[in-house]
Design a protein around this motif. Structure first.
Motif, PDB file in Angstrom:
ATOM      1  N   VAL A 161      35.515  31.256  30.462  1.00 30.41           N
ATOM      2  CA  VAL A 161      36.366  31.736  31.553  1.00 30.41           C
ATOM      3  C   VAL A 161      37.567  32.469  30.953  1.00 30.41           C
ATOM      4  O   VAL A 161      38.288  31.917  30.134  1.00 30.41           O
ATOM      5  CB  VAL A 161      36.875  30.561  32.426  1.00 30.41           C
ATOM      6  CG1 VAL A 161      37.752  31.077  33.562  1.00 30.41           C
ATOM      7  CG2 VAL A 161      35.714  29.750  32.967  1.00 30.41           C
ATOM      8  N   VAL A 220      34.058  35.404  34.225  1.00 31.17           N
ATOM      9  CA  VAL A 220      33.395  34.220  33.671  1.00 31.17           C
ATOM     10  C   VAL A 220      32.022  34.668  33.181  1.00 31.17           C
ATOM     11  O   VAL A 220      31.411  35.562  33.758  1.00 31.17           O
ATOM     12  CB  VAL A 220      33.241  33.065  34.681  1.00 31.17           C
ATOM     13  CG1 VAL A 220      34.571  32.650  35.239  1.00 31.17           C
ATOM     14  CG2 VAL A 220      32.293  33.420  35.792  1.00 31.17           C
ATOM     15  N   ASN A 280      34.542  32.017  39.510  1.00 28.24           N
ATOM     16  CA  ASN A 280      35.499  33.091  39.222  1.00 28.24           C
ATOM     17  C   ASN A 280      36.511  33.240  40.359  1.00 28.24           C
ATOM     18  O   ASN A 280      37.704  33.433  40.134  1.00 28.24           O
ATOM     19  CB  ASN A 280      34.741  34.408  38.995  1.00 28.24           C
ATOM     20  CG  ASN A 280      35.647  35.491  38.462  1.00 28.24           C
ATOM     21  OD1 ASN A 280      36.385  35.251  37.509  1.00 28.24           O
ATOM     22  ND2 ASN A 280      35.607  36.661  39.080  1.00 28.24           N
TER      23      ASN A 280
END
Ligand SMILES: Nc1nc2c(ncn2[C@@H]2O[C@H](COP(=O)(O)OP(=O)(O)OP(=O)(O)O)[C@@H](O)[C@H]2O)c(=O)[nH]1
Ligand SMILES: [Mg+2]
Lengths: 195, 163
Positions: free
Chosen positions: B104, B32, B24
């Protein structure tokens, strides 16, 4: 398949409501959603057509409480009942821990019930499950309607093995929690066996 | 049953968190998270406070299942990467080791190229962790470690529905 998380102390189980089109699967979830304490439920998601027929699935996450220090979570799903959505039904069955077969009690839906019932067995088998081994209950819904078939007839057709069965009127909520409790018990008992 | 049930232990959970936190950070993403193919959230990192992660997990799994079905129809095994582009936010979804899904969420502060690059590295690490986890699950099964639920009583179950 249930998911045990020792780190967050949670156990997640997946329950699928199956049955012919318009038998009342979505109505079951809506009733549970409406009657559940806000802290114990997540958002209900419905992927539906403009006419409110289930297109892919309904999803309702519930947190029931704790057992042995683990938070018990149930993820309720419905399948789309209309015949031509079979590919989607197969996908929803993946990883299932317990099945509620919702039958439409109306006499003229008997054939649709049978067809859906057979379709369930076939689709489960394709995923490597066996209807005789997986936790599974039957709900006879729409008992309120004047054209509802006699209970005996439904039992003979849809429950030859005598698994737990429940009469319901999902529209008013009658029998909805009894059914959920019935399948939850079977799923948790299965967990106890280890697998 | 068809597939063994998924189990997550403290040790692996920590390892996974470390990988997700770093992904992240390095991908400059917002959030994420890691989801089981059946729609159960395994772990998340980043700004999860304003997100309904349970719903996200379920829809992500539905998405992967649907595109997996499409893939089979045209003779592919699966689409291992999906990308959804929005006006501000984008979602990058990838399958790891056929079992778990890495998601993500990012905006203009990052880019698809950067996310791809970082995801690749994180995927390898996550795959190693999950391989280890599976081996551990098999081992525990072999020596027959009792599940904490072996001693569930009917009263425990009834208690869940007491209200
Ligand atoms: N009279 C009566 N109507 C019911 C009952 N349960 C559901 N209905 C009605 O039946 C209709 C269909 O219900 P749904 O819950 O959408 O059916 P479904 O099984 O989800 O249908 P699909 O999504 O197409 O598979 C709705 O108009 C409900 O109000 C019941 O117990 N009695
Ligand atoms: Mg429906």
């Amino acid at each position: 398949m249930s998911f045990i998380n020792y780190s967050s102390k949670e156990i997640n189980c997946k329950i699928v409501y199956y049955g012919p089109g318009l038998c009342g699967k979505t109505t079951n979830l809506q009733y549970v959603y409406g009657k559940t304490n806000p802290v114990a439920k997540g958002k209900m998601i419905s992927l539906a057509t403009e006419t409110e027929r289930t297109l892919f699935f309904d999803f309702l996450p519930l947190t029931l409480g704790e057992i042995k220090g683990f938070k018990v979570r149930f993820h309720l799903y419905t399948v789309p009942g209309q015949i031509f959505y079979d590919a989607s039904r197969k996908l929803i069955l993946k990883g299932v821990d317990g099945v509620v077969f919702v039958a439409d009690s109306q006499v003229e839906r008997m054939e649709a019930n049978m067809e859906s019932f057979e379709n369930l067995a076939v689709n489960l088998k394709e995923q490597g499950y066996d209807l005789d081994k997986i936790p599974y209950v039957v709900q006879y819904n729409k008992r309120d309607l004047p054209n509802a078939a006699p209970l005996e007839e439904l039992k003979n057709l849809l429950n030859p093995k005598g698994i737990p069965e429940f009469e319901a009127c999902a529209a008013t909520g009658e029998g909805v929690f009894e059914t959920l409790k019935g399948i939850s018990k079977l799923v948790l008992t299965e967990l106890k066996k280890g697998r | 049953m068809a597939v063994p049930q998924l189990v997550m232990y403290e040790e692996e959970s920590k390892l996974i968190s470390v990988v997700l936190e770093r992904l992240n950070r390095e991908a400059n993403s917002k959030v994420v998270f890691l989801v089981d193919k059946n729609g159960q959230l395994i772990s998340a990192a980043g700004d999860t406070k304003n997100l309904d992660t349970t719903s996200l997990a379920s829809l992500t799994a539905g998405n992967i299942a649907a595109t997996g079905g499409l893939a089979k129809l045209i003779g592919e095994k699966e689409f291992s990467i999906l990308f959804h582009e929005g006006e501000k936010d984008n979602i990058h979804i990838s399958i790891i080791g056929q079992r778990v899904i890495l998601v993500v969420v990012f905006d203009t502060r990052s880019s698809l190229g950067l996310v791809r690059l970082r995801v690749k590295k994180a995927s390898d690490e996550l795959k190693t962790i999950f391989d280890g986890l599976l081996a551990k699950m098999e081992q525990k099964e072999a020596i027959n470690v009792e599940s904490p639920f072996a001693e569930i009583t009917d009263d425990d179950i009834d208690g869940l529905f007491s209200e």
